[in-house]
Design a protein around this motif. Structure first.
Motif: not given
Length: 441
Positions: A301-329
């Motif tokens: 959910x955190x990763x999806x929120x990051x995607x919606x916040x920056x749909x063109x460039x992305x936010x980072x290779x980890x999510x902004x809340x937990x600093x984790x990868x979302x376990x779904x490529x």
């Protein structure tokens, strides 16, 4: 002057065909074995190195780094042998573009300094994904399905049999963590990896069962016991999902509809009947209401929120809340790379799924099995920087069975004859015959 006999003159006009060993292209056997070893070690090699670390008392880094270097050395040897043949080289443009864009994302995050482990993950991506995938793509025409299945079987059986022996004798490095977590565990290798090792072992057994004799089937039977034991004691859902998905796609590709529907029915019974078995030891296999799954949902959910916040460039290779990868490529690609990366990953997965059906009908069942295993793992617990196996299989599948956009580099100007490696070039002025399409059964 003695005139030759008419029969001798007739024999002289018959073209002399060299024996198969003489006609075999140079380095072909070496390239086949190197590619098979590269894929087999990428898929099931790490648990074997983990067993060595367990016995020697080494930590995971001590065993991981030499193993990754070994895989890269084999990739380099594969590149050298194939390029020495001076045959044409093909690479998948979408996959190369995805790797380049993701590499740029990691370099940017390293320069910004937003995350702490970027340098390690960048080196891990280059060593386990970029280099092996490049070598596998260049050598994709040397794929031999049965050879790869045999290598996967023996390496997986060696690793699984070793950990089974250590568990039976109560080796402290395995017994303590297994008793503490309730899952087959060790410091060097996590439970999911052991379960996926068992799934790979069973896939190799299914591919080889009808291609070996009596004693070969005895070995496969012992291997299947080890594979089932690994999947059960790992107490993880993803190996069962991987094996079921691979079998289901095989049944659909070969039009065994009754067995396919029966497999779906069994899966639904297991999923929806899981509440009855919640209090058993293996309850984690059939229920999704556990802390691990709920934690991953929060990260997604955190990763999806990051995607919606920056749909063109992305936010980072980890999510902004937990600093984790979302376990779904698929979700991770949108979060890290924006819409372009998301579209590339979606295209590669969809087109590779279609080509896996062609691989099954063309006889490369192990290639399709391994792809679907890597696909399931990447959807349930994968990360882009750690999806080296998926990148390798995507490259082989899209080069070997794909007709999409490719990078083609031919080092010589010889016309291409029948098959991937021609035994003899066609006469000048004639169009070379095309490669026959696999039969659809």
């Amino acid at each position: 002057m003695t005139q030759a006999h008419p029969a001798d003159q007739h024999r002289a006009q018959i073209p002399q065909v060299a024996p198969p060993s003489a006609r075999r292209p140079p380095y072909s056997r070496a390239s086949e074995y190197l590619l098979g070893l590269l894929v087999a070690l990428s898929v099931v090699g790490y648990p074997l190195s983990g067993v060595v670390g367990i016995v020697m008392g080494w930590d995971s880094r001590t065993t991981s780094v030499p193993f990754r270097l070994l895989v890269d050395l084999i990739a380099g040897a594969t590149l050298f042998v194939v390029l020495m043949r001076k045959d044409r080289v093909q690479l998948s443009i979408p996959l190369m573009a995805l790797m380049v864009i993701y590499l740029m994302r990691l370099i940017w995050d390293l320069q910004v300094g937003r995350f702490t482990n970027v340098q390690t993950d960048l080196a891990f991506f280059v060593a386990t994904a970029a280099i092996p995938a490049l070598a596998a793509g260049i050598a994709a025409g040397h794929w031999r399905d049965q050879l790869v299945a045999k290598m996967v079987f023996y390496i997986a059986a060696a690793a699984g049999g070793s950990i089974l022996f250590l568990e039976l004798i109560g080796f402290y490095a395995v017994a303590e963590m297994t008793e503490e977590t309730g899952r087959l565990s060790a410091e060097a290798v996590n439970p999911i990896t052991w379960g996926q090792l068992g799934a790979s072992l069973l896939m190799a057994v299914l591919v080889l069962w009808f291609r070996v004799g009596f004693w070969g089937r005895v070995q496969l039977a012992f291997g299947s016991v080890i594979g089932l034991w690994l999947m059960v004691v790992a107490n993880s859902r993803s190996p069962f999902v991987s094996l079921g998905l691979a079998l289901g796609c095989f049944l659909v590709a070969t039009r065994r509809w009754r067995l396919a529907f029966f497999l779906v029915f069994v899966g639904l019974v297991v999923v929806f009947g899981g509440d009855v078995l919640n209090h058993l030891q293996g309850s984690r296999l059939i229920t999704v209401q556990d802390a691990s799954s709920m934690g991953r949902v929060m990260i997604m959910r955190s990763a999806l929120a990051d995607f919606m916040a920056e749909p063109l460039t992305g936010t980072g290779y980890l999510d902004s809340t937990f600093a984790q990868y979302p376990h779904n490529i698929l979700i991770e690609s949108g979060m890290a790379l924006g819409f372009v990366g998301f579209a590339l990953v979606l295209y590669l997965l969809v087109i590779s799924a279609r080509r896996s059906f062609r691989a099954i009908r063309g006889g490369d069942v192990m290639l399709a099995f391994l792809f679907w295993q890597a696909f399931a793992l990447s959807m349930l617990s994968g990360a882009l920087f750690g999806s080296g196996v998926l990148f390798v299989l995507l490259m082989v599948l899209n080069v070997h069975y794909g007709f999409g956009p490719k990078i083609i580099w031919r080092r010589d100007r010889r016309p291409v004859g029948e098959g991937f490696f021609p035994e003899q070039a066609p006469p000048s002025g004639q169009r070379p015959p095309s490669r026959p399409a696999p039969e659809v059964g």
